[in-house]
Structure formats: C-alpha cells, structure tokens
Enzyme design. Structure first.
Site, mmCIF file in Angstrom:
data_model
loop_
_atom_site.group_PDB
_atom_site.id
_atom_site.type_symbol
_atom_site.label_atom_id
_atom_site.label_comp_id
_atom_site.label_asym_id
_atom_site.label_seq_id
_atom_site.Cartn_x
_atom_site.Cartn_y
_atom_site.Cartn_z
ATOM 1 N N GLU A 61 -8.583 4.289 -49.591
ATOM 2 C CA GLU A 61 -8.030 5.444 -49.516
ATOM 3 C C GLU A 61 -7.105 5.717 -50.871
ATOM 4 O OE1 GLU A 61 -8.119 3.510 -46.673
ATOM 5 O OE2 GLU A 61 -8.853 4.695 -45.149
ATOM 6 N N HIS A 130 -2.478 6.606 -35.233
ATOM 7 C CA HIS A 130 -3.443 7.616 -35.451
ATOM 8 C C HIS A 130 -2.795 9.028 -34.734
ATOM 9 C CE1 HIS A 130 -6.258 4.411 -36.074
ATOM 10 N NE2 HIS A 130 -6.947 5.183 -36.371
#
Lengths: 327, 330
Positions: A61, A130
């Site tokens: 990322e 999440h």
C-alpha cells in the site's frame, strides 16, 4: 436524458469507463483488480475494456499510494484503489506528507491529479480493521479534497469530477451501499462539481446535515419525523473539502435547528468541525444547540449485537431532531 | 586506490564532459560551503543538510541523465539539484526564504524542486522519494518514452519499509528506475555498521532480482561508468538497478550538529585522503585535461556565479504573509 436505476457499484464503473474512454492518461492501480474486476466487483467491464490500464500490484500500500503520486506528477491521471479504506494507514506518508503537500511546498509548480478510492464503512460484520470511516483524518490535512457520496448518482457524478480535478482527491465509498440502486442520469456529461452540497429533502423544522451512509439514516428518520409533524430538511454535503457552507447556511437560516449525522465515531469527527463553524458563523440563526449523531467512540466490534449498538441508527436521528425541536 | 587510478588512467579522454563535471562539482562544493556560512551567520532560517564530500555521487549519476529524466532527491539534496542543472539563483533564494525562490519561500532547503528539469523534489521524509520514483517509472512505461527515473537515498533510508516495496514493484514491472544509495556511513548520529544487517547494501539487489553495483562513490568517473550502464539498461527496457555509492558525509547531519558520535580525526582522514573533488582534480591534471590555471579560472567563474546567486537571494523580497494561503490547490 432519462434516468436509469443503477447500483452504486455500476455507477462507479460507468463513471470510470466514460472517463477512461475520454482520457487515455487515466489508469487504475491497486491490489486484486483484474481477476474479479476488483474485490467487490466494482470495476466490472474495465479489465476487458482497458487491458494494461488497470494494474494489479503486490500488497504494497505504501508504494501503491506513492506510485500514484509519482505518476500524477509525471503526466498521468492515476486512480489508486486502496482495497479497504482502513489500509490508508499503510500509505499515510504518501497521502498526507507527499500528495497533500507537494503542490504547496514546491510553490505551485505542479499539478497532482490523483484519485484515491477508499471503500469504507461498517455494517458488514467486518470488525475493527475493515469497517472504519476515516474521512475526518483527511479533512484535517490541508491539500487533499475529500468526497463522500451517498446515492448512486452521486457516486457517478462525483467520481467524474474527482477524476477531472487536478488535485489529489480522497474518495470514500461505502461498502454496504455498493448494491443499493438509485436513479442515475444517462448522460456522459453528467458531472457533480466538487464542493456542491445537495438539498435532497426540503423541510422547515430542522436541518439534517449528513453525507455518505448517514444520508440513508436521515431519509428514514425524515419519514418518521414527518409522521410526527416535523418536516426535516436533508442536506447531503457530498464533498467535505471543499465544503459547501453556503448551502448549509441557507438551510439553517430557514430551519434554525441543526442535527449532524455521520457514521464515523463522534469525537473529532467531521460533525465537530461543522458544529463549530455553525455556532461561529450562524449563532443568530440557532434556536437550539447543534446536535451530532455518530458512532460510539470505540473500534467497530464484530458480533452483530455489538456492531449494531455502536453504529448510529435512524432512531437516534429521530431522537436528536425531536430534541432540537423541543418535542 | 593506486591500482584503481592506474586502471582509470587508461580510459579515453572525454575532455568536454569531464571539464563540465568538474565545474559542477566545484559549484556544489562552493554552494554548500556558502550555505553553511550564511546559515552560521543566521541569514538562512530553519536547518540545512550539506552534501560536501558526496559530489562524486550526484555528479557521476546526473552526468548520465537527460533534462527530461526524473530525479527524486532527499533532505541532503542541493548537490543533486545542481548536478541535474538547477538554477543556483533560485535555489539560494529559496534557502533564504525569498519570494523569488524555486518554491516562493514555501519549501526551503528540504523541499526544493524544479519540475521543468525533471526534479520531482527534495523530500523531508527519509525514503519518501522511493515510492514516488516508482510512479514516475510506471508513468514512463505507460507513456512509452525512453526516459529514466532516478532516486537518491541514504544508508539510513535503506532500512525503511518503503524501500522494499519500491524495489520489488520496480523489478516485477521492469521499470526504468535507478535506485542510488549514497552510503555516507551515518544516518543522522547512527553508523551504518550498527544499523544495517549487511555491510554492502548493494547486495540487497539480489533479493529483488536486479543488478546491484557497489561503487567507490568518491570516484566520480567510477560512478559515471556504473550509472551509464544502469541508465542504458533502463532505457532499453531491461528494468531497474541498485547502485550503492560508498561515500562519506564530511559535515554533520545538519549544520550545527555537535557530532559526538564520531572522531574529528575520522573526518579529517576522509577529507585528506578521499575528497572526491580533489581526487578528480588530480586525475584531470595528470591526464592533461585541466591545468592549474584552468582550475583557477573555473573556481573564479563559479565563485562569481554563486556570489551573484547569493546577492540575488539577499536582495529579493520576502513573500507577502498572505501568500501562505496560495498554491494549495490548482
């Protein structure tokens, strides 16, 4: 042009396909994009239509975000898919120290046309890492634009505007709303300018200022309130930065009462910023304290009764609206 | 060292290029020296990091680059800027915080860029340039040009996570990127021998399936030779390389650094025996490319150029305070 019913996911894909067709500098970068057209199927049709312009990366990322910045500085118009918005923590330097600051600290020498697409939000029992709504972090970083659409048409119109913008844009789209359908104009030139809120329901008694998933809570709440004789006005902010404060002010000057609704947790959330501005700039138009409806200040828990307890509900919006209306 | 000099003496003379490289090294040395002086005199705000003693790396690498190639540099970036062709007037003005500086006074020493000559910026975040340069490399590949993208970073940066992600990604996509480690042996106060699990950082290239070159970074022609090869391979689509230029940071991490972490004798030894500028000068004189007279003239010309740059910086106005609100968005 007529409207069709599209899911928010299809609205996103349509926006991307139209823009990628229009401008070959646009490409998409992220993890697991081509095998299933994105992990939510959100890029349906794009891998086949634009081979070589939707690129699978390793799980990196930091580098994905930085790669978007570097490509944007050198003539491309990248869209970075962050997989889950929660993972922005792994790219924070690239987003907040690089993307947000490069144009400014180099004295305006360069444009940075980057869209960072972040699927966010709770309600899928995906638990603490999440499920977050992190928009306020980026609102607090000068140099980034922050977009949080609610309905399918907003997704399409705002994504097209974000892609065409020459600045870095954080685009938060709620995961639980991907399959929710809404009318979307059948018009390739349909663009919603950034920094433009929408009054989606008119009302005289109380203003509900909201964005993203909060919009649907407000819709539900407004129906309930109407049964009680309270007419709520719903202002969907759509873009948090730049903020359309004029529309906020116009609504408040009509209703004299404000409730701010968002899914992100309460403390330090965008509601705090908006409430502060309202009291500073519109004090004379307030007949009640500004109330906020938001998630409780804990990480999002897993077990359904726990998660449901933490997240804001339409009933909370109804209660807050009643309270500011002295009912 | 003697053996290496012998070998080098065999290479064909590139008079014009070598003279230009020498001049650039002199310019960097003098720019840094002046920056240190004006900083010490309190005329440059903030803090600055000088690259004296590392000119072989910046000039050796940038001598292989075209104006349209990209460079991402570091907090110790003045040398890379000058080697890539930046305007010393606008650099000096930026260091002084003036409106005529490269960044109109918003960046300062640690945040200078010149996008018109491919410099994507100095970076206040250690290793911050690596993910960006991979993006530049990807952009080159997508646009199908034969540019290359070079990132300079230090032995300190080499231990950060983004380095791993960047080198892996550049390698799997065969991007035209040069990763140039300037191993100046200290990350702020921490010696490389303490902070890195291996001695030769170029060995890390093996983990990313790319060529890794360990170079005497104070031998500007050895750097140039290696960089030329890596650049040619990158332009030909053969992917990235890692070059480790072994060098030495003669000044402190920042100007004013008390440097309790090393002996003054160590610094003096490097300056006396391994100064890249002196070594190149000796070589050029032996090869008859430069004479004492020519060297004197180059020094005088560079001095005049930098004096003019400093005068420009001093005479330039500060930005208006309200300009702090400009340049955020397009």
């Amino acid at each position: 042009m007529s409207d069709r019913l599209l899911t928010a996911s299809a609205a996103l894909a349509e926006a991307l396909i139209e823009e990628m067709t229009r401008d070959e500098r646009i490409f998409i970068l992220g993890e697991d994009l081509t095998a299933h057209a994105g992990i939510f199927g959100q890029f349906k049709g794009i891998p086949e239509k634009f081979p070589g312009r939707i690129l699978d990366t390793p799980i990196s990322e930091t580098c994905i975000a930085g790669c978007g910045v570097g490509a944007a500085l050198t003539g491309m118009r990248p869209i970075v898919d962050f997989h889950f918005s929660d993972f922005v923590t792994c790219g924070m330097d690239e987003l907040c120290n690089q993307a947000a600051k490069i144009r400014y600290m180099f004295g305006g020498q360069v444009k940075l046309p980057l869209v960072v697409w972040c699927p966010d939000g709770a309600g899928l029992r995906a638990a603490a890492q999440h499920s977050q709504s992190l928009e306020a972090w980026f609102v607090h970083t000068p140099g980034l634009k922050v977009v949080v659409p609610s309905e399918a048409a907003d997704v399409k119109g705002l994504m097209k505007a974000s892609i065409r913008d020459d600045n870095p844009v954080m685009f938060f789209q709620h995961k639980r709303l991907f399959r929710r359908e809404g009318p979307v104009p059948d018009d390739p030139d349909f663009v919603i300018p950034l920094g433009k809120a929408a009054v989606k329901r008119e009302g005289r008694d109380v203003s509900l200022f909201t964005y993203g998933s909060g919009y649907f809570l407000c819709q539900e709440a407004a129906a309930e309130l109407a049964r009680e004789g309270i007419e709520a006005e719903i202002v969907d902010l759509r873009t948090l930065k730049p903020l359309d404060f004029e529309t906020v002010a116009a609504s408040l000057r009509k209703t004299y009462r404000a409730v701010i609704v968002h899914e992100a947790c309460l403390t330090g959330g965008f509601g705090a910023e908006l409430a502060a501005r309202i009291q500073a700039e519109l004090f004379d138009f307030l007949d009640a304290p500004v109330l906020r409806v938001a998630a409780k200040d804990v990480p999002i828990p897993f077990s359904p009764p726990l998660e449901d307890f933490v997240l804001p509900r339409a009933a909370d919006v109804v209660a807050a609206a009643r309270s500011v209306c002295n009912r | 060292m003697a053996k290496e000099k012998e070998r080098k003496d065999d290479r064909p003379v590139e008079t014009k290029t070598w003279r230009a490289m020498y001049r650039t090294m002199v310019k960097i040395r003098l720019f840094e020296t002046l920056a240190g002086e004006y900083f010490a005199a309190g005329q440059i705000p903030g803090f600055i990091h000088l690259s004296i003693g590392q000119e072989g790396s910046s000039v050796g690498v940038c001598s292989c680059l075209r104006p349209d190639d990209y460079v991402a540099t570091t907090h110790r970036g003045h040398g890379h800027m000058i080697a890539k062709g930046a305007d010393v007037k606008r650099m000096a003005a930026e260091l002084f915080g003036k409106a005529t500086g490269y960044c109109r006074g918003k960046g300062g020493s640690m945040h200078i860029a010149d996008f018109s000559i491919g410099i994507l910026g100095a970076n206040g975040v250690v290793a911050g340039g690596l993910p960006l340069i991979v993006g530049a490399g990807l952009s080159i590949k997508l646009r199908r040009t034969d540019q290359v993208a070079v990132v300079f970073f230090g032995d300190g940066a080499a231990n950060r996570g983004p380095v791993h992600e960047a080198m892996n990604l550049a390698s799997i996509w065969k991007l035209p990127v040069l990763f140039v480690i300037e191993n100046n042996q200290y990350a702020s106060t921490t010696p490389q021998s303490y902070s890195c699990a291996i001695g030769d950082l170029c060995q890390r290239a093996a983990a990313y399936n790319m060529p890794g070159y360990g170079v005497d970074g104070n031998d500007v022609l050895a750097v140039r030779e290696t960089a030329a090869r890596a650049v040619a391979e990158a332009r030909a689509g053969q992917g990235p390389s890692l070059i480790e230029n072994k060098t030495y940071r003669v000044r402190g991490h920042f100007e004013g650094d008390p440097q309790k972490y090393r002996d003054a004798a160590e610094v003096q030894r490097w300056q006396a025996e391994n100064d890249p500028l002196r070594r190149f000068e000796d070589f050029l004189r032996r090869r008859g490319v430069l004479t004492a007279k020519k060297i004197r003239r180059i020094e005088e010309e560079v001095r005049a150029e930098l004096d003019a740059a400093v005068a420009f910086a001093k005479e330039s106005p500060f930005p208006r305070p309200e300009e702090a609100l400009e340049d955020l968005f397009v």
